[in-house]
Design an enzyme around this catalytic site. Structure first.
Site, PDB file in Angstrom:
ATOM      1  N   GLU A 253       0.765  -1.727  10.058  1.00 31.62           N
ATOM      2  CA  GLU A 253       1.252  -0.374   9.764  1.00 31.62           C
ATOM      3  C   GLU A 253       0.180   0.683   9.990  1.00 31.62           C
ATOM      4  O   GLU A 253       0.478   1.796  10.417  1.00 31.62           O
ATOM      5  CB  GLU A 253       1.782  -0.288   8.330  1.00 31.62           C
ATOM      6  CG  GLU A 253       2.438   1.050   8.039  1.00 31.62           C
ATOM      7  CD  GLU A 253       3.433   1.005   6.898  1.00 31.62           C
ATOM      8  OE1 GLU A 253       3.776   2.092   6.391  1.00 31.62           O
ATOM      9  OE2 GLU A 253       3.857  -0.090   6.517  1.00 31.62           O
ATOM     10  N   ARG A 254      -1.080   0.359   9.729  1.00 30.82           N
ATOM     11  CA  ARG A 254      -2.153   1.328   9.988  1.00 30.82           C
ATOM     12  C   ARG A 254      -2.233   1.641  11.477  1.00 30.82           C
ATOM     13  O   ARG A 254      -2.412   2.798  11.885  1.00 30.82           O
ATOM     14  CB  ARG A 254      -3.497   0.807   9.483  1.00 30.82           C
ATOM     15  CG  ARG A 254      -3.599   0.713   7.957  1.00 30.82           C
ATOM     16  CD  ARG A 254      -4.946   0.167   7.512  1.00 30.82           C
ATOM     17  NE  ARG A 254      -6.039   1.089   7.793  1.00 30.82           N
ATOM     18  CZ  ARG A 254      -6.904   0.951   8.787  1.00 30.82           C
ATOM     19  NH1 ARG A 254      -6.833  -0.078   9.616  1.00 30.82           N
ATOM     20  NH2 ARG A 254      -7.861   1.831   8.963  1.00 30.82           N
TER      21      ARG A 254
ATOM     22  N   ARG B 104       0.843  -1.193   0.000  1.00 26.75           N
ATOM     23  CA  ARG B 104       0.000   0.000   0.000  1.00 26.75           C
ATOM     24  C   ARG B 104       0.881   1.247   0.000  1.00 26.75           C
ATOM     25  O   ARG B 104       1.642   1.490   0.931  1.00 26.75           O
ATOM     26  CB  ARG B 104      -0.906  -0.010   1.236  1.00 26.75           C
ATOM     27  CG  ARG B 104      -1.969   1.080   1.232  1.00 26.75           C
ATOM     28  CD  ARG B 104      -2.781   1.029   2.521  1.00 26.75           C
ATOM     29  NE  ARG B 104      -3.408  -0.270   2.685  1.00 26.75           N
ATOM     30  CZ  ARG B 104      -4.559  -0.616   2.135  1.00 26.75           C
ATOM     31  NH1 ARG B 104      -5.207   0.250   1.384  1.00 26.75           N
ATOM     32  NH2 ARG B 104      -5.064  -1.813   2.326  1.00 26.75           N
TER      33      ARG B 104
ATOM     34  N   GLU C 154      -2.232  -9.350   4.383  1.00 21.41           N
ATOM     35  CA  GLU C 154      -2.921  -8.456   5.316  1.00 21.41           C
ATOM     36  C   GLU C 154      -3.736  -7.414   4.560  1.00 21.41           C
ATOM     37  O   GLU C 154      -4.871  -7.103   4.920  1.00 21.41           O
ATOM     38  CB  GLU C 154      -1.908  -7.771   6.236  1.00 21.41           C
ATOM     39  CG  GLU C 154      -2.561  -6.841   7.263  1.00 21.41           C
ATOM     40  CD  GLU C 154      -1.549  -6.111   8.110  1.00 21.41           C
ATOM     41  OE1 GLU C 154      -1.819  -5.896   9.296  1.00 21.41           O
ATOM     42  OE2 GLU C 154      -0.494  -5.729   7.584  1.00 21.41           O
TER      43      GLU C 154
END
Length: 287
Positions: free
Chosen positions: A75-76, A33, A108
């Site tokens: 990571e979010r 992303r 993920e």
């Protein structure tokens, strides 16, 4: 190597959750992303603020910089915590190789089902490289058809300009695939036309079949209305000039009539030409 491994294995409950300083954590270099929604991060940050972090993030020791940790998953959550100015975040430190890290990062994100097509294509390409997989093997691993994976990867042949419109959802993947037969210059020219005129996929496909012919016809169509408008304006001016003659002549004739009624003897002669109208008037006393 199977990609769908579980990082929540049976021993995970026994792994120690550590408080890792935010400043020691670096993003996952295999993160597919490239863009994160600020709105979704803000929503997650509000949840963290109210409820705390319910699931620790997963890290590994960074191979490129001592004392740092690279994100494997979460990571979010990391970004949301950082936006709240947390000094530390709960994490589990795993020992994981590059292939597994890349695989888990993709899995993920695929589970969230909101990866844009370009990020997804880049992730597939990266997975094939780190795991030494063919498209067919990768498709089987991620539960997709080979044609699905191939169509995604083909989108990377689009120019950065076209890709940016795909990411922002201003055009669809079908629009993008229709442009693949064009060179880079023509792709950019065509996508600008799609955005400008809101072309459908079918209209885009027709345009791509003969791009030069399309723009030639468009240029001709755009000049014709101007010529018609000019002709119409000229015609209108001519008609207006004719009407002006008629009005003025009628005014003069009305004046002649009034002169006659006042007792004068009047003679007049009319001479009408294409671009002129001549009236000769003679006035006499009746006496």
């Amino acid at each position: 190597m199977p990609l769908f491994f579980g990082h929540k294995n049976k021993n995970e409950e026994n792994k120690q959750v550590q408080e890792i300083e935010i400043d020691q954590i670096v993003p996952n270099r295999y993160q597919p992303r490239r863009t994160f929604s600020e709105e979704s991060i803000a929503e997650l940050a509000q949840t963290l603020k109210e409820q705390g972090l319910l699931q620790p993030i997963i890290l590994r020791k960074d191979k490129q910089e001592d004392g740092k940790y690279e994100i494997i998953a979460g990571e979010r959550r990391f970004r949301a915590a950082r936006s709240l100015d947390w000094a530390k975040i709960p994490a589990i430190v795993e020992d994981m190789d590059d292939a597994k890290v890349a695989s888990l990062a993709l899995i993920e994100n695929l589970q969230r089902e909101d990866l844009n097509p370009i990020d997804e294509a880049q992730a597939y390409l990266q997975l094939m490289k780190v795991n030494d997989l063919t498209q067919t093997e990768l498709a089987k691993q991620v539960g997709k058809t080979q044609s699905y994976v191939a169509n995604k990867i083909r989108l990377l042949r689009l120019t950065p300009k076209v890709q940016s419109f795909l990411v922002s959802k201003k055009i669809t993947q079908r629009h993008g695939r229709a442009l693949l037969n064009l060179n880079e210059e023509d792709q950019d020219r065509a996508v600008s036309e799609i955005i400008k005129r809101g072309l459908t996929v079918k209209e885009t496909e027709a345009m791509v079949e003969d791009l030069d012919g399309y723009f030639a016809a468009l240029a001709e169509a755009e000049t014709q209305p101007d010529e018609k408008k000019k002709a119409k304006k000229t015609k209108k001016q001519i008609i207006k000039t004719g009407n002006d003659f008629k009005v003025q002549v009628n005014t003069i004739k009305q004046a002649i009539k009034m002169a006659k009624e006042s007792g004068l003897k009047v003679k007049y002669k009319e001479d009408q030409q294409k671009d002129s109208y001549k009236i000769t008037i003679e006035l006499f006393n009746k006496n």
